[in-house]
Design a protein around this motif. Structure first.
Motif, mmCIF file in Angstrom:
data_model
loop_
_atom_site.group_PDB
_atom_site.id
_atom_site.type_symbol
_atom_site.label_atom_id
_atom_site.label_comp_id
_atom_site.label_asym_id
_atom_site.label_seq_id
_atom_site.Cartn_x
_atom_site.Cartn_y
_atom_site.Cartn_z
ATOM 1 N N LEU A 1 1.767 12.470 4.300
ATOM 2 C CA LEU A 1 1.040 11.894 5.424
ATOM 3 C C LEU A 1 1.175 10.370 5.419
ATOM 4 C CD1 LEU A 1 -2.189 14.064 5.291
ATOM 5 C CD2 LEU A 1 -0.369 14.192 7.001
ATOM 6 N N PRO A 2 1.585 9.764 6.524
ATOM 7 C CA PRO A 2 1.789 8.299 6.589
ATOM 8 C C PRO A 2 0.498 7.540 6.885
ATOM 9 C CG PRO A 2 2.491 9.301 8.636
ATOM 10 C CD PRO A 2 2.029 10.440 7.754
ATOM 11 N N ILE A 3 -0.442 7.587 5.947
ATOM 12 C CA ILE A 3 -1.749 6.947 6.111
ATOM 13 C C ILE A 3 -2.055 6.142 4.859
ATOM 14 C CG2 ILE A 3 -4.206 7.319 6.544
ATOM 15 C CD1 ILE A 3 -3.517 10.008 7.734
ATOM 16 N N PHE A 4 -2.671 4.964 5.035
ATOM 17 C CA PHE A 4 -2.985 4.124 3.876
ATOM 18 C C PHE A 4 -4.315 3.422 4.081
ATOM 19 C CE2 PHE A 4 -2.763 0.202 1.334
ATOM 20 C CZ PHE A 4 -2.427 0.742 0.093
ATOM 21 N N GLY B 1 -6.432 15.949 14.328
ATOM 22 C CA GLY B 1 -5.761 14.785 13.778
ATOM 23 C C GLY B 1 -4.362 15.022 13.272
ATOM 24 N N PHE B 2 -4.087 16.236 12.766
ATOM 25 C CA PHE B 2 -2.832 16.444 12.039
ATOM 26 C C PHE B 2 -1.925 17.538 12.594
ATOM 27 C CE2 PHE B 2 -5.822 14.814 8.723
ATOM 28 C CZ PHE B 2 -5.230 13.561 8.587
ATOM 29 N N GLU B 3 -2.333 18.215 13.661
ATOM 30 C CA GLU B 3 -1.481 19.291 14.166
ATOM 31 C C GLU B 3 -0.104 18.775 14.578
ATOM 32 O OE1 GLU B 3 -1.397 23.058 17.264
ATOM 33 O OE2 GLU B 3 -3.098 21.678 17.314
ATOM 34 N N SER B 4 -0.055 17.613 15.188
ATOM 35 C CA SER B 4 1.214 17.075 15.669
ATOM 36 C C SER B 4 2.212 16.875 14.537
ATOM 37 C CB SER B 4 0.978 15.747 16.398
ATOM 38 O OG SER B 4 2.201 15.126 16.728
ATOM 39 N N ILE B 5 1.774 16.202 13.470
ATOM 40 C CA ILE B 5 2.687 15.914 12.372
ATOM 41 C C ILE B 5 3.040 17.179 11.589
ATOM 42 C CG2 ILE B 5 0.801 15.300 10.771
ATOM 43 C CD1 ILE B 5 2.648 13.194 9.588
ATOM 44 N N ILE B 6 2.089 18.099 11.445
ATOM 45 C CA ILE B 6 2.343 19.349 10.734
ATOM 46 C C ILE B 6 3.303 20.234 11.523
ATOM 47 C CG2 ILE B 6 1.267 21.545 10.050
ATOM 48 C CD1 ILE B 6 -1.138 19.903 9.108
ATOM 49 N N SER C 1 3.837 3.140 10.178
ATOM 50 C CA SER C 1 4.910 3.373 11.142
ATOM 51 C C SER C 1 5.804 4.524 10.705
ATOM 52 C CB SER C 1 5.752 2.108 11.313
ATOM 53 O OG SER C 1 6.430 1.783 10.104
ATOM 54 N N LYS C 2 5.822 4.796 9.404
ATOM 55 C CA LYS C 2 6.620 5.898 8.865
ATOM 56 C C LYS C 2 6.197 6.162 7.424
ATOM 57 C CE LYS C 2 10.276 2.694 7.446
ATOM 58 N NZ LYS C 2 11.714 2.341 7.605
ATOM 59 N N THR C 3 6.572 7.300 6.911
ATOM 60 C CA THR C 3 6.326 7.611 5.510
ATOM 61 C C THR C 3 7.284 6.802 4.641
ATOM 62 O OG1 THR C 3 5.664 9.871 6.066
ATOM 63 C CG2 THR C 3 6.289 9.443 3.785
ATOM 64 N N PRO C 4 6.824 6.197 3.541
ATOM 65 C CA PRO C 4 7.745 5.461 2.667
ATOM 66 C C PRO C 4 8.879 6.366 2.201
ATOM 67 C CG PRO C 4 5.467 5.075 2.030
ATOM 68 C CD PRO C 4 5.444 6.166 3.050
#
Length: 353
Positions: free
Chosen positions: A253-256, A298-303, A148-151
């Motif tokens: 990146l908020p992925i686990f 996959g990552f353009e939005s967050i970047i 849901s978010k980066t720690p």
């Protein structure tokens, strides 16, 4: 605050719709498990008590923009229909993702010969999205590894978990991986709590996501090998002054990728589900790297959200992916024998009465 980083929309060369073959292959590898989970565990007598309507209600959480979601829905409906035999109900399918998802392209591409009624449900799957006991089957494929978010700790320079100069927990300090694990545990608890309210008794929940082997630490086994070229690209740009080191240090990146045992503990603590199956999939993919198109989808939005500012607009994003393209030219493909990379994790659950 919960964050939303959708896959790249539209149908252009960098869109998720055109660059989701990796996810498609992983879902196809798990197709037999999904069908078995439905045919062996679906209890018809309990499904009839759904208080909302007599239709069979299916949801795909994290549907993105297709076409993979349509393939999965067809598989689910075929398996459910075989279970009902001669009394097949009407099907109502909900496609759910963040409000920022490109639902326009999703519904533009809806199969014209579909055998179900379709609806979109915007919102985060970390909270309730449906009325109580209104769903018969919930599905999610390669979406729940997104947090849901980066720690917060990994971007706090005063914290032992500060992840300086990195964008992920792979090969990072133990405290970084633990911060990610705690955030994932919190998010998955919220997910299962919400689904325990929404699923009717006897309802099924099937999930496919990235995972790692039991006994491994987060830093040992993750998506890190796939993301290493992107991290290296950003580090180069920070060292050259194209982006600031502050910007790099505040980007994670908020992925686990959890282990089966970590997931099992969260489910048992929830107490509302019976575990039908929980296992890692064999690493069967071909030697590969993530192409620039797949990475951008996959990552353009967050970047873009993190590194863009009013002075450079889209230019910095184009630079990042142009450099990434050159970076992977010298990278060796990742082998399925590499134990340091994440693999697929499949789980099927039944809502207790």
């Amino acid at each position: 605050m919960e964050e939303s980083f959708p896959m790249t929309g539209g149908d252009g060369p960098y869109s998720y719709a055109k660059n989701s073959n990796l996810q498609k292959e992983a879902a196809e590898n798990a197709k037999a498990l999904l069908v078995a989970a439905i045919t062996k565990n679906l209890e018809i007598n309990k499904q009839k008590i759904c208080p909302i309507s007599s239709s069979f209600r299916i949801v795909d959480f994290g549907c993105s923009t297709g076409p993979n979601t349509f393939i999965a829905v067809d598989t689910i409906i075929e398996a459910v229909s075989k279970t009902f035999h001669d009394h097949v109900p009407e099907f109502h399918v909900f496609f759910s993702d963040h409000v920022s998802n490109d639902f326009n392209i999703l519904f533009t591409n809806l199969p014209k010969d579909r055998t179900y009624f379709a609806a979109g449900v915007p919102g985060s799957f970390h909270r309730r999205l449906f009325p109580r006991a209104s769903l018969n089957l919930a599905y999610s494929s390669h979406a729940l590894q997104w947090l849901s978010k980066t720690p917060a700790e990994v971007e706090d320079s005063s914290s032992p978990a500060f992840n300086k100069g990195k964008i992920f927990y792979a090969k990072a300090a133990e405290q970084v991986g633990e911060a990610y694990r705690r955030q994932h545990e919190e998010d998955m608890a919220s997910f299962f709590n919400a689904r325990s309210e929404e699923l009717a008794p006897g309802g099924l929940l099937a999930i496919l996501m990235s995972g790692r082997e039991d006994g491994s630490s987060p830093a040992q086994s993750s998506l890190g090998p796939f993301l290493a070229p992107l991290e290296s690209t950003l580090v180069d740009m920070a060292n050259e002054g194209v982006i600031s080191h502050e910007k790099l240090d505040s980007f994670n990146l908020p992925i686990f990728s959890p282990s089966p045992e970590e997931i099992r503990k969260i489910i048992q603590k929830n107490g509302c589900f019976e575990i039908s199956r929980l296992e890692l999939q064999p690493r069967t993919f071909r030697p590969m790297i993530i192409t620039p198109e797949q990475c951008r989808a996959g990552f353009e939005s967050i970047i873009s959200k993190h590194f863009n500012d009013n002075n450079n607009n889209q230019n910095i994003v184009d630079q990042i992916f142009s450099r990434y393209s050159k970076k992977i030219e010298g990278c060796s493909p990742i082998s399925a024998d590499d134990k340091s990379i994440a693999t697929g994790l499949f789980l099927s659950l039944k809502r207790k009465s």
